[in-house]
Write an enzyme that holds these catalytic residues in place. Structure first.
Site, PDB file in Angstrom:
ATOM      1  N   ASP A   1      -4.401  -4.687   4.051  1.00  0.00           N
ATOM      2  CA  ASP A   1      -4.337  -3.860   2.843  1.00  0.00           C
ATOM      3  C   ASP A   1      -5.635  -3.062   2.742  1.00  0.00           C
ATOM      4  OD1 ASP A   1      -3.532  -2.844   0.268  1.00  0.00           O
ATOM      5  OD2 ASP A   1      -2.353  -4.665  -0.004  1.00  0.00           O
TER       6      ASP A   1
ATOM      7  N   GLY B 148      -7.011  -1.059   6.154  1.00  0.00           N
ATOM      8  CA  GLY B 148      -6.492   0.163   6.750  1.00  0.00           C
ATOM      9  C   GLY B 148      -5.450   0.816   5.866  1.00  0.00           C
ATOM     10  N   ASP B 149      -4.809   1.838   6.414  1.00  0.00           N
ATOM     11  CA  ASP B 149      -3.810   2.642   5.723  1.00  0.00           C
ATOM     12  C   ASP B 149      -2.490   2.496   6.462  1.00  0.00           C
ATOM     13  OD1 ASP B 149      -2.180   4.614   4.685  1.00  0.00           O
ATOM     14  OD2 ASP B 149      -3.610   6.244   4.951  1.00  0.00           O
ATOM     15  N   PHE B 150      -1.479   1.921   5.792  1.00  0.00           N
ATOM     16  CA  PHE B 150      -0.227   1.656   6.511  1.00  0.00           C
ATOM     17  C   PHE B 150       0.569   2.919   6.837  1.00  0.00           C
ATOM     18  CE2 PHE B 150       1.133   0.001   2.096  1.00  0.00           C
ATOM     19  CZ  PHE B 150       1.575   1.248   1.655  1.00  0.00           C
TER      20      PHE B 150
ATOM     21  N   HIS C 174       9.848   0.185  -1.663  1.00  0.00           N
ATOM     22  CA  HIS C 174      10.455   0.674  -2.905  1.00  0.00           C
ATOM     23  C   HIS C 174       9.515   1.590  -3.697  1.00  0.00           C
ATOM     24  CE1 HIS C 174       9.013  -2.480  -6.108  1.00  0.00           C
ATOM     25  NE2 HIS C 174       8.055  -2.197  -5.249  1.00  0.00           N
TER      26      HIS C 174
END
Length: 338
Positions: free
Chosen positions: A202, A226-228, A245
Site C-alpha cells: 500500500d 508503491g502505486d498499484f 469497487h
C-alpha cells in the site's frame, strides 16, 4: 413480492428522512457518548455536563436513536447501552466507532445529497463540493485520511476472519494483499495458514499504521510501498479486497493488468468485493453501489461484469466463492495463450 409492513405513503416518508438516523449516530459517536455509559445508565444532563455539550439536543438525538435500538431510555430518563450501542465504544470488541465516523462523514453524505446531479450527468459532484477528487483529498488531508483508513479497518474487522476461512489459502506460498490497508485481512489469512508468507502492499502513509508487527507476523510478512496502477509485488496469490469497487471499469482493468504481470505461473488473483445478485432482494452491495456512485468513480459489479473485466486484463474467471459476509471471493487465473 414482499409485503410492506407500512402503508406506502408512510414507507416513503420513512425512507425520506432516514438520513436523520445517520446524522444522529455520527454525532453521538463523535462526542463519545457510548464510552461514558460503559459503567452504567446516565441521564442526558449528566452526560452533557461531562462531555461539554448541551443537554436538550443530546437527549433528543439519543431519543431518536433509541427508536432504532441504539441506546434505550428508561422511565427515569436515563440512557442505557444496547448491543448496537455497545459496539460504538472505542475499546469494544469489534468496535464500529471508526466505521461510523467514516461512513457517515460529510465526504459521503454531502455528495449523496446531490445524487440527482450524478444521475443527470453520470459524474460525482465530489470535486465541486470539496475542491478535488476523493483520493486526492484522502492523500492531502491527513485528518480525513486517518478517518478513512481507520474506518475501513473497523468496517472490515468483523468480516475478515469469516472471509479468510471461506477459501483455501494454504495452497499458496506467497500472498500479496494489494492495497491491503493496515493488514487486518492478511493477518487473518496468515494466521490460518502458517506455511504461507505475505506482502502487505500500500502507500507509505497507509502502512505507517500497519498491524503486522503487533500481530507478531513481521517474520513472515513484509511491507511494500508503491502505486498499484504502476506495479505490484510478485506472488502466486494477489488479493484485491474492496479495491476495484472504488474505480471505473477502465481503472479497475488497469489494476488487474498490473496484478496479471505480477502473478506467478499457476497463481490466482482474488477480487474480494460485493457481487450484485439478480432480483429485488435487499443486498448490502446495492447500498454500497450508490455510495460509490455518489462520492467515487467506482461501482459494485455483477458476476458477468467481473468476467468481462478479467477478460480485458488477460485473466479468466474461475469461480465466485460466497462468504458469510456481504462480499464474495471472485477467483481469476491467467487466461490461456491464444
Amino acid at each position: 413480492m414482499t409485503e410492506l409492513s407500512l402503508p406506502p405513503h408512510l414507507h416513503v416518508i420513512q425512507l425520506s428522512w432516514g438520513y436523520l438516523y445517520s446524522a444522529a449516530l455520527h454525532a453521538v459517536v463523535e462526542i463519545g457518548v457510548a464510552d461514558r455509559l460503559e459503567s452504567g445508565p446516565r441521564s442526558a444532563a449528566s452526560l452533557a455536563e461531562e462531555l461539554g455539550v448541551e443537554a436538550q439536543p443530546l437527549h433528543r438525538a439519543l431519543r431518536l436513536l433509541a427508536t432504532a435500538h441504539v441506546f434505550s431510555e428508561d422511565d427515569d430518563g436515563r440512557f442505557h447501552l444496547t448491543p448496537s450501542a455497545d459496539v460504538l465504544r472505542k475499546n469494544a470488541p469489534g468496535s464500529m466507532r471508526d466505521a461510523v465516523l467514516m461512513l457517515a462523514h460529510e465526504t459521503f453524505w454531502a455528495p449523496a445529497g446531490k445524487l440527482a446531479t450524478t444521475i443527470r450527468t453520470g459524474k460525482t459532484p465530489f470535486t465541486e463540493i470539496f475542491g478535488a477528487p476523493f483520493f486526492d483529498i484522502l492523500e492531502k488531508n491527513p485528518e480525513f485520511g486517518r478517518i478513512f483508513h481507520r474506518g475501513m479497518a473497523g468496517f472490515s474487522d468483523t468480516e475478515n476472519a469469516p472471509i479468510a476461512a471461506s477459501f483455501d489459502f494454504g495452497r499458496f506460498e506467497k500472498i500479496v494483499d494489494v492495497g491491503g490497508g493496515h493488514g487486518g485481512f492478511l493477518i487473518e489469512v496468515l494466521g490460518k495458514n502458517p506455511k504461507a508468507r505475505g506482502v502487505l502492499f500500500d502507500a507509505a502513509h497507509v502502512l505507517r499504521e500497519a498491524r503486522i508487527a503487533a500481530a507478531g507476523l513481521e517474520g513472515r510478512c513484509e511491507l511494500a510501498t508503491g502505486d498499484f496502477f504502476q506495479s505490484a509485488p510478485g506472488g502466486d496469490c494477489l488479493i484485491l479486497k474492496r479495491i476495484l469497487h472504488d474505480w471505473t471499469d477502465e481503472s479497475a482493468i488497469a489494476i488487474l493488468r498490473v496484478c496479471r504481470r505480477a502473478l506467478a505461473e499457476g497463481g490466482r488473483v482474488l477480487v474480494i468485493d460485493a457481487v450484485i445478485p439478480r432480483g429485488n432482494a435487499p443486498h448490502p452491495g446495492k447500498e454500497l453501489d450508490v455510495l460509490m456512485m455518489a462520492s467515487l468513480p467506482g461501482r459494485e459489479r455483477t458476476e458477468e461484469e467481473f468476467r468481462e473485466m478479467f477478460a480485458a486484463a488477460d485473466l479468466r474467471l474461475e469461480r465466485v466463492v460466497p462468504t458469510p459476509s456481504a462480499l464474495s471471493i471472485v477467483e481469476a487465473s491467467a487466461a490461456p495463450s491464444r
